[in-house]
Design a protein around this motif. Structure first.
Motif, PDB file in Angstrom:
ATOM      1  N   THR A 155      37.147  32.694 -36.997  1.00  0.00           N
ATOM      2  CA  THR A 155      37.194  32.030 -35.700  1.00  0.00           C
ATOM      3  C   THR A 155      37.735  30.611 -35.827  1.00  0.00           C
ATOM      4  OG1 THR A 155      34.965  31.073 -35.801  1.00  0.00           O
ATOM      5  CG2 THR A 155      35.159  33.361 -35.020  1.00  0.00           C
ATOM      6  N   LEU A 156      38.143  30.061 -34.694  1.00  0.00           N
ATOM      7  CA  LEU A 156      38.678  28.701 -34.661  1.00  0.00           C
ATOM      8  C   LEU A 156      37.579  27.645 -34.786  1.00  0.00           C
ATOM      9  CD1 LEU A 156      41.370  29.074 -31.851  1.00  0.00           C
ATOM     10  CD2 LEU A 156      41.686  29.160 -34.334  1.00  0.00           C
ATOM     11  N   SER A 157      36.327  28.082 -34.782  1.00  0.00           N
ATOM     12  CA  SER A 157      35.208  27.155 -34.979  1.00  0.00           C
ATOM     13  C   SER A 157      34.509  27.389 -36.315  1.00  0.00           C
ATOM     14  CB  SER A 157      34.201  27.286 -33.832  1.00  0.00           C
ATOM     15  OG  SER A 157      33.772  28.628 -33.695  1.00  0.00           O
ATOM     16  N   ALA A 158      35.127  28.170 -37.194  1.00  0.00           N
ATOM     17  CA  ALA A 158      34.503  28.500 -38.482  1.00  0.00           C
ATOM     18  C   ALA A 158      34.313  27.240 -39.332  1.00  0.00           C
ATOM     19  CB  ALA A 158      35.360  29.516 -39.233  1.00  0.00           C
ATOM     20  N   ASP A 210      33.919  25.183 -43.007  1.00  0.00           N
ATOM     21  CA  ASP A 210      34.651  25.307 -44.273  1.00  0.00           C
ATOM     22  C   ASP A 210      34.024  26.378 -45.152  1.00  0.00           C
ATOM     23  OD1 ASP A 210      36.346  23.346 -43.437  1.00  0.00           O
ATOM     24  OD2 ASP A 210      35.671  21.813 -44.850  1.00  0.00           O
ATOM     25  N   ALA A 211      32.692  26.443 -45.176  1.00  0.00           N
ATOM     26  CA  ALA A 211      32.009  27.445 -45.994  1.00  0.00           C
ATOM     27  C   ALA A 211      32.341  28.854 -45.520  1.00  0.00           C
ATOM     28  CB  ALA A 211      30.503  27.209 -45.958  1.00  0.00           C
ATOM     29  N   ASP A 212      32.377  29.042 -44.199  1.00  0.00           N
ATOM     30  CA  ASP A 212      32.726  30.359 -43.651  1.00  0.00           C
ATOM     31  C   ASP A 212      34.160  30.738 -44.008  1.00  0.00           C
ATOM     32  OD1 ASP A 212      30.228  30.640 -42.487  1.00  0.00           O
ATOM     33  OD2 ASP A 212      30.878  29.833 -40.549  1.00  0.00           O
ATOM     34  N   ILE A 213      35.062  29.760 -43.944  1.00  0.00           N
ATOM     35  CA  ILE A 213      36.468  30.017 -44.266  1.00  0.00           C
ATOM     36  C   ILE A 213      36.610  30.421 -45.732  1.00  0.00           C
ATOM     37  CG2 ILE A 213      38.753  28.953 -44.487  1.00  0.00           C
ATOM     38  CD1 ILE A 213      37.882  27.121 -42.101  1.00  0.00           C
ATOM     39  N   VAL A 257      43.851  23.581 -41.274  1.00  0.00           N
ATOM     40  CA  VAL A 257      44.256  24.024 -39.935  1.00  0.00           C
ATOM     41  C   VAL A 257      43.070  24.010 -38.981  1.00  0.00           C
ATOM     42  CG1 VAL A 257      45.074  26.005 -38.579  1.00  0.00           C
ATOM     43  CG2 VAL A 257      46.201  25.413 -40.732  1.00  0.00           C
ATOM     44  N   ILE A 258      41.964  24.594 -39.406  1.00  0.00           N
ATOM     45  CA  ILE A 258      40.827  24.794 -38.508  1.00  0.00           C
ATOM     46  C   ILE A 258      39.974  23.538 -38.358  1.00  0.00           C
ATOM     47  CG2 ILE A 258      38.642  26.064 -38.263  1.00  0.00           C
ATOM     48  CD1 ILE A 258      40.036  28.525 -39.316  1.00  0.00           C
TER      49      ILE A 258
END
Length: 344
Positions: free
Chosen positions: A208-211, A213-216, A285-286
């Motif tokens: 998602t665009l709100s992820a 850094d850990a999620d990414i 990016v995010i």
């Protein structure tokens, strides 16, 4: 001053927007909004076609999707953001257009066939879902849009819209509605992190665009690469490798990406190094989008005001088109003609 082309695009508010939306359409919208007349539809009515069991989910995600729009750079002063269910002309146009398309044609639409299969409807297809191409035709034509940013899997819907446009124009014996064309982005379809399908909220394979850094980082680590690339020294396949697909979409250093592909093909580049680079790129990016979104979300009243203003503006545009279609089709008008005053 030349007339600016009209763009119509939008998203179903069924959850947060993700990187697939970003490369497939959102980046194009930001680029188009200064030189085009752009309408962006929060398609909550369309979302009910397969979420009627949970309308509250659709409702609460309207503000979330609008916040995503603002966070990526959609400017409400340059683009009109509006709510689909608050535009009654769209529903009436859909009803009128349904008389100009057959059930067999709807069932042959490749996009609808694929979506029906993915959702495992069988023959228990919600009528609203089957008729979605007609509703989309109403959306596009109500704004007289000539450009519709889409992924390549949505092109059959544009084709069907133009079929309906031509039938309405033939019935009216004049061109009252324009044809539309689909505008593809450089990366029109982003695969999910599992590599098995396009990125999708419903399939749980999206970033998602709100992820965070850990999620990414966790998502990148789980990405599909080349199952035969077992050791760093082994040659690897670039084609079908999700990590390289994402690097092509998001890494601005194309020369370095080309070098990484060459190293991977001949052997000597491990998946860990490759994924580490992609994670950095995606965080870059995010990260700014996530921060802007957090700031925007603190003021939901402002988001509501933007949606209200955009929807009121869109009502005027869509009501005018509906009146033109009704008149062109010769529908009965209930209003009485002005009577001449009685002689004295």
């Amino acid at each position: 001053m030349p007339v600016r082309p009209t763009v119509l695009t939008g998203d179903r508010p069924t959850g947060p927007l993700h990187l697939g939306h970003y490369v497939g359409s959102l980046r194009n919208r930001v680029a188009l909004q200064r030189d085009h007349r752009q309408f962006i539809l929060v398609a909550d009515a369309q979302a009910l076609t397969d979420n009627a069991h949970d309308p509250a989910k659709v409702s609460r995600n309207v503000l979330e999707v609008a916040a995503d729009y603002l966070a990526v750079g959609i400017d409400p002063a340059a683009s009109t953001i509006c709510v689909q269910s608050a535009l009654p002309a769209l529903a009436e146009l859909t009803l009128l257009y349904l008389n100009f398309v057959s059930v067999a044609r709807l069932e042959r639409n490749p996009t609808i066939k694929d979506e029906i299969k993915a959702r495992q409807f069988g023959r228990d297809i919600p009528a609203g879902f089957l008729c979605y191409p007609v509703a989309q035709a109403a959306d596009i034509t109500a704004f007289k849009a000539t450009i519709v940013p889409v992924g390549d899997d949505q092109l059959p819907l544009i084709e069907q819209t133009n079929e309906i446009v031509r039938r309405i124009n033939r019935q009216a014996r004049r061109d009252i509605l324009p044809d539309a064309r689909g505008l593809l982005s450089r990366i029109s379809r982003l695969p999910g992190i599992d590599g098995r399908a396009k990125m999708s909220k419903s399939q749980g394979n999206a970033i998602t665009l709100s992820a965070s850094d850990a999620d990414i980082i966790a998502a990148v680590q789980a990405m599909y690469t080349d199952p035969d690339h077992l050791r760093v020294a082994d040659p690897g396949r670039v084609e079908g490798n999700v990590v390289f697909t994402y690097l092509d979409a998001f890494d601005d250093d194309s020369a370095t990406v080309a070098d990484l592909k060459a190293r991977y093909r001949r052997g000597g580049l491990g998946d860990v190094e490759l994924k580490r680079r992609l994670a950095r790129v995606l965080c870059d990016v995010i990260g700014p989008i996530r921060q802007r979104r957090a700031d925007i979300a603190r003021d939901p009243d402002t988001i509501r005001d933007i949606l209200h203003a955009g929807t009121m503006a869109a009502r005027g545009v869509t009501a005018t088109t509906l009146a033109e279609v009704r008149q062109a089709l010769g529908l009965f008008e209930l209003t009485k003609p002005d009577k001449c005053p009685a002689p004295e």
